[in-house]
Design a protein around this motif. Structure first.
Motif, PDB file in Angstrom:
ATOM      1  N   HIS A 144     -41.478 -52.414 -27.557  1.00 41.47           N
ATOM      2  CA  HIS A 144     -42.698 -52.464 -28.372  1.00 41.47           C
ATOM      3  C   HIS A 144     -43.918 -52.512 -27.449  1.00 41.47           C
ATOM      4  O   HIS A 144     -43.883 -53.169 -26.401  1.00 41.47           O
ATOM      5  CB  HIS A 144     -42.696 -53.696 -29.273  1.00 41.47           C
ATOM      6  CG  HIS A 144     -41.773 -53.592 -30.456  1.00 41.47           C
ATOM      7  ND1 HIS A 144     -40.414 -53.746 -30.352  1.00 41.47           N
ATOM      8  CD2 HIS A 144     -42.029 -53.330 -31.766  1.00 41.47           C
ATOM      9  CE1 HIS A 144     -39.859 -53.607 -31.550  1.00 41.47           C
ATOM     10  NE2 HIS A 144     -40.822 -53.339 -32.416  1.00 41.47           N
ATOM     11  N   PRO A 145     -45.007 -51.851 -27.822  1.00 42.23           N
ATOM     12  CA  PRO A 145     -46.201 -51.830 -26.958  1.00 42.23           C
ATOM     13  C   PRO A 145     -46.909 -53.174 -26.934  1.00 42.23           C
ATOM     14  O   PRO A 145     -46.838 -53.949 -27.892  1.00 42.23           O
ATOM     15  CB  PRO A 145     -47.083 -50.756 -27.602  1.00 42.23           C
ATOM     16  CG  PRO A 145     -46.674 -50.754 -29.050  1.00 42.23           C
ATOM     17  CD  PRO A 145     -45.192 -51.045 -29.050  1.00 42.23           C
ATOM     18  N   ILE A 146     -47.584 -53.455 -25.835  1.00 36.75           N
ATOM     19  CA  ILE A 146     -48.424 -54.643 -25.729  1.00 36.75           C
ATOM     20  C   ILE A 146     -49.877 -54.195 -25.875  1.00 36.75           C
ATOM     21  O   ILE A 146     -50.341 -53.316 -25.152  1.00 36.75           O
ATOM     22  CB  ILE A 146     -48.221 -55.348 -24.378  1.00 36.75           C
ATOM     23  CG1 ILE A 146     -46.788 -55.886 -24.291  1.00 36.75           C
ATOM     24  CG2 ILE A 146     -49.226 -56.482 -24.190  1.00 36.75           C
ATOM     25  CD1 ILE A 146     -46.438 -56.506 -22.954  1.00 36.75           C
ATOM     26  N   GLY A 147     -50.581 -54.778 -26.830  1.00 41.90           N
ATOM     27  CA  GLY A 147     -51.977 -54.421 -27.067  1.00 41.90           C
ATOM     28  C   GLY A 147     -52.926 -55.471 -26.507  1.00 41.90           C
ATOM     29  O   GLY A 147     -52.500 -56.478 -25.940  1.00 41.90           O
TER      30      GLY A 147
ATOM     31  N   HIS B 181     -37.153 -50.397 -30.103  1.00 44.98           N
ATOM     32  CA  HIS B 181     -35.904 -51.122 -30.246  1.00 44.98           C
ATOM     33  C   HIS B 181     -36.085 -52.548 -29.733  1.00 44.98           C
ATOM     34  O   HIS B 181     -37.036 -52.860 -28.999  1.00 44.98           O
ATOM     35  CB  HIS B 181     -34.775 -50.425 -29.465  1.00 44.98           C
ATOM     36  CG  HIS B 181     -35.061 -50.248 -28.002  1.00 44.98           C
ATOM     37  ND1 HIS B 181     -35.018 -51.285 -27.094  1.00 44.98           N
ATOM     38  CD2 HIS B 181     -35.417 -49.134 -27.297  1.00 44.98           C
ATOM     39  CE1 HIS B 181     -35.324 -50.833 -25.891  1.00 44.98           C
ATOM     40  NE2 HIS B 181     -35.573 -49.534 -25.974  1.00 44.98           N
ATOM     41  N   ILE B 182     -35.157 -53.430 -30.114  1.00 45.42           N
ATOM     42  CA  ILE B 182     -35.181 -54.829 -29.699  1.00 45.42           C
ATOM     43  C   ILE B 182     -33.821 -55.428 -30.003  1.00 45.42           C
ATOM     44  O   ILE B 182     -33.101 -54.945 -30.893  1.00 45.42           O
ATOM     45  CB  ILE B 182     -36.303 -55.613 -30.429  1.00 45.42           C
ATOM     46  CG1 ILE B 182     -36.473 -56.993 -29.783  1.00 45.42           C
ATOM     47  CG2 ILE B 182     -36.013 -55.744 -31.926  1.00 45.42           C
ATOM     48  CD1 ILE B 182     -37.742 -57.698 -30.219  1.00 45.42           C
TER      49      ILE B 182
ATOM     50  N   GLN C 284     -42.507 -59.915 -19.461  1.00 39.16           N
ATOM     51  CA  GLN C 284     -41.213 -60.532 -19.171  1.00 39.16           C
ATOM     52  C   GLN C 284     -40.459 -60.869 -20.462  1.00 39.16           C
ATOM     53  O   GLN C 284     -39.237 -60.682 -20.545  1.00 39.16           O
ATOM     54  CB  GLN C 284     -41.414 -61.796 -18.332  1.00 39.16           C
ATOM     55  CG  GLN C 284     -41.912 -61.525 -16.924  1.00 39.16           C
ATOM     56  CD  GLN C 284     -42.194 -62.806 -16.167  1.00 39.16           C
ATOM     57  OE1 GLN C 284     -41.395 -63.733 -16.164  1.00 39.16           O
ATOM     58  NE2 GLN C 284     -43.359 -62.866 -15.534  1.00 39.16           N
ATOM     59  N   ILE C 285     -41.182 -61.364 -21.455  1.00 41.45           N
ATOM     60  CA  ILE C 285     -40.565 -61.676 -22.748  1.00 41.45           C
ATOM     61  C   ILE C 285     -40.048 -60.404 -23.402  1.00 41.45           C
ATOM     62  O   ILE C 285     -38.927 -60.362 -23.933  1.00 41.45           O
ATOM     63  CB  ILE C 285     -41.567 -62.405 -23.667  1.00 41.45           C
ATOM     64  CG1 ILE C 285     -41.804 -63.830 -23.144  1.00 41.45           C
ATOM     65  CG2 ILE C 285     -41.082 -62.435 -25.113  1.00 41.45           C
ATOM     66  CD1 ILE C 285     -42.911 -64.571 -23.848  1.00 41.45           C
ATOM     67  N   ARG C 286     -40.852 -59.366 -23.366  1.00 39.13           N
ATOM     68  CA  ARG C 286     -40.438 -58.081 -23.940  1.00 39.13           C
ATOM     69  C   ARG C 286     -39.167 -57.570 -23.264  1.00 39.13           C
ATOM     70  O   ARG C 286     -38.232 -57.123 -23.935  1.00 39.13           O
ATOM     71  CB  ARG C 286     -41.572 -57.057 -23.801  1.00 39.13           C
ATOM     72  CG  ARG C 286     -41.224 -55.673 -24.346  1.00 39.13           C
ATOM     73  CD  ARG C 286     -42.423 -54.752 -24.311  1.00 39.13           C
ATOM     74  NE  ARG C 286     -42.899 -54.507 -22.938  1.00 39.13           N
ATOM     75  CZ  ARG C 286     -43.902 -53.692 -22.655  1.00 39.13           C
ATOM     76  NH1 ARG C 286     -44.542 -53.055 -23.638  1.00 39.13           N
ATOM     77  NH2 ARG C 286     -44.280 -53.517 -21.404  1.00 39.13           N
ATOM     78  N   HIS C 287     -39.123 -57.659 -21.934  1.00 41.03           N
ATOM     79  CA  HIS C 287     -37.945 -57.205 -21.195  1.00 41.03           C
ATOM     80  C   HIS C 287     -36.724 -58.059 -21.548  1.00 41.03           C
ATOM     81  O   HIS C 287     -35.621 -57.535 -21.764  1.00 41.03           O
ATOM     82  CB  HIS C 287     -38.222 -57.284 -19.693  1.00 41.03           C
ATOM     83  CG  HIS C 287     -37.042 -56.923 -18.848  1.00 41.03           C
ATOM     84  ND1 HIS C 287     -36.607 -55.627 -18.677  1.00 41.03           N
ATOM     85  CD2 HIS C 287     -36.176 -57.712 -18.129  1.00 41.03           C
ATOM     86  CE1 HIS C 287     -35.549 -55.617 -17.897  1.00 41.03           C
ATOM     87  NE2 HIS C 287     -35.261 -56.870 -17.547  1.00 41.03           N
ATOM     88  N   GLU C 288     -36.916 -59.380 -21.602  1.00 40.88           N
ATOM     89  CA  GLU C 288     -35.816 -60.288 -21.915  1.00 40.88           C
ATOM     90  C   GLU C 288     -35.236 -60.005 -23.305  1.00 40.88           C
ATOM     91  O   GLU C 288     -34.025 -60.098 -23.505  1.00 40.88           O
ATOM     92  CB  GLU C 288     -36.314 -61.733 -21.831  1.00 40.88           C
ATOM     93  CG  GLU C 288     -35.403 -62.784 -22.436  1.00 40.88           C
ATOM     94  CD  GLU C 288     -34.076 -62.945 -21.712  1.00 40.88           C
ATOM     95  OE1 GLU C 288     -33.144 -63.524 -22.311  1.00 40.88           O
ATOM     96  OE2 GLU C 288     -33.964 -62.503 -20.545  1.00 40.88           O
ATOM     97  N   MET C 289     -36.094 -59.635 -24.264  1.00 42.40           N
ATOM     98  CA  MET C 289     -35.640 -59.370 -25.632  1.00 42.40           C
ATOM     99  C   MET C 289     -35.206 -57.911 -25.834  1.00 42.40           C
ATOM    100  O   MET C 289     -34.962 -57.482 -26.945  1.00 42.40           O
ATOM    101  CB  MET C 289     -36.742 -59.740 -26.623  1.00 42.40           C
ATOM    102  CG  MET C 289     -37.079 -61.222 -26.624  1.00 42.40           C
ATOM    103  SD  MET C 289     -38.347 -61.674 -27.842  1.00 42.40           S
ATOM    104  CE  MET C 289     -37.414 -61.475 -29.363  1.00 42.40           C
TER     105      MET C 289
ATOM    106  N   SER D 164     -36.636 -69.565 -14.973  1.00 44.99           N
ATOM    107  CA  SER D 164     -36.574 -68.105 -14.928  1.00 44.99           C
ATOM    108  C   SER D 164     -37.891 -67.552 -15.452  1.00 44.99           C
ATOM    109  O   SER D 164     -38.676 -66.978 -14.715  1.00 44.99           O
ATOM    110  CB  SER D 164     -35.393 -67.589 -15.752  1.00 44.99           C
ATOM    111  OG  SER D 164     -35.384 -66.174 -15.761  1.00 44.99           O
ATOM    112  N   LEU D 165     -38.155 -67.788 -16.719  1.00 42.21           N
ATOM    113  CA  LEU D 165     -39.445 -67.413 -17.297  1.00 42.21           C
ATOM    114  C   LEU D 165     -40.422 -68.575 -17.129  1.00 42.21           C
ATOM    115  O   LEU D 165     -40.103 -69.718 -17.450  1.00 42.21           O
ATOM    116  CB  LEU D 165     -39.283 -67.087 -18.789  1.00 42.21           C
ATOM    117  CG  LEU D 165     -38.391 -65.898 -19.151  1.00 42.21           C
ATOM    118  CD1 LEU D 165     -38.226 -65.799 -20.660  1.00 42.21           C
ATOM    119  CD2 LEU D 165     -38.963 -64.608 -18.593  1.00 42.21           C
TER     120      LEU D 165
END
Length: 332
Positions: free
Chosen positions: A116-119, A62-63, A107-112, A239-240
């Motif tokens: 989704h997995p990070i490879g 999800h996003i 951090q970007i993934r959490h903010e959005m 913040s970021l």
């Protein structure tokens, strides 16, 4: 009927299978491996990997698909970061972030609001692939980011109140700080984008310079006080941000009010720039003495340039011998 040539895939079989079993779609894997999603599907089938039903990824990941519709400090940062280190898929509905430091991607993934997995590529660079038609369309239609954007991208509209966050994001993606030499550098393929970035920086009382490196462009801010002026601006209400780059600026031991830039910067880039400005002014005013005074150098300096730089010498002599120069001297 001619067969399409097989592009060499940049992933090995165990990597492809692991990515798929971790929940990545064939489209996401294909972008990472630089091949078509059909090729990935063929490889999985050939190796007896059970395929998920079409569209299954939508139920797993999800996003916030409307993330790039509304401005905020963090959205501006991520947009700048994506412009530097992101890719819009030309075929599928995927947008991808890439960065060596996994923490900022997390951090970007959490903010959005994404899971989704990070490879990770073989060279140690991490990537975050997001499969969303809405996000892709918004990046393209609202913010002007397109596939193969590196050499053609224009500076997007950014509200003034979010500009420092956008610039910080771009700096974290395609910028660097060399504290020992007091230089901040931005790298990019689009002269149009970096020229507009220069204007943004000039509004902060900075004096950046843009250099053409044939394959890319480099934008420099130099000077002990200048780089701290830049730092004070981009890190307001941060913040970021990449902590590694932030910490480089914090190596400065003097207070801001104690700092000074050199009256004349002595880097190789700065000297070449002064020679270019000298020749330009000489063409305009036709007077060596006046030109030297305007850029703050002594006769000894330009005479040294004549001895050491053949191209400068040729251009200098060409100006001296021009009709314009003689006419201007006659008027004097």
């Amino acid at each position: 009927m001619k067969q399409m040539p097989n592009r060499r895939i940049s992933l090995d079989l165990p990597e492809i299978i692991k990515m798929y079993e971790d929940g990545m779609s064939t489209t996401e894997i294909a972008i990472t491996g630089n091949v078509s999603s059909r090729r990935i599907t063929q490889i999985l089938k050939k190796n007896n990997v059970e395929l998920r039903p079409r569209g299954h990824w939508k139920r797993k990941y999800h996003i916030n698909e409307d993330y790039f519709k509304c401005w905020s400090p963090n959205m501006a940062y991520i947009l700048g970061f994506f412009l530097a280190d992101g890719v819009v898929s030309g075929e599928g509905q995927t947008v991808s972030f890439a960065q060596k430091e996994i923490e900022i991607l997390e951090q970007i993934r959490h903010e959005m609001e994404s899971n989704h997995p990070i490879g990770e590529y073989k060279n140690g660079v991490h990537f975050l692939n997001i499969n969303s038609k809405i996000i892709k369309d918004d990046l393209m239609n609202i913010h002007g980011l397109t596939p193969n954007k590196s050499k053609t991208v224009e500076f997007p509209y950014v509200p003034e109140e979010y500009m420092r966050h956008f610039v910080r994001g771009y700096f974290d993606g395609d910028g660097s700080i060399n504290y020992e030499k007091y230089v901040v550098t931005f790298v990019g393929g689009s002269k149009l984008f970096l020229s507009e970035l220069m204007k943004v920086l000039e509004k902060q009382q900075l004096t950046p310079s843009l250099k053409d490196r044939k394959s890319h462009y480099r934008l420099f801010i130099s000077g002990r006080k200048s780089i701290q002026t830049f730092s004070k601006w981009i890190y307001i209400d941060k913040s970021l941000y990449l902590k590694r780059k932030f910490n480089e600026f914090n190596k400065e031991k003097l207070s801001y009010n104690e700092l000074k830039d050199r009256a004349i910067k002595l880097t190789k880039e700065a000297v070449l720039e002064r020679r270019r400005i000298f020749l330009h002014l000489l063409k305009v005013n036709g007077c060596v003495k006046l030109t030297s005074e305007k850029i703050g150098i002594s006769p000894y300096t330009y005479k040294t340039w004549l001895k050491k730089d053949r191209i400068f010498e040729q251009e200098f002599n060409s100006i001296l011998n021009s009709k314009v120069f003689h006419k201007q001297n006659e008027r004097e």
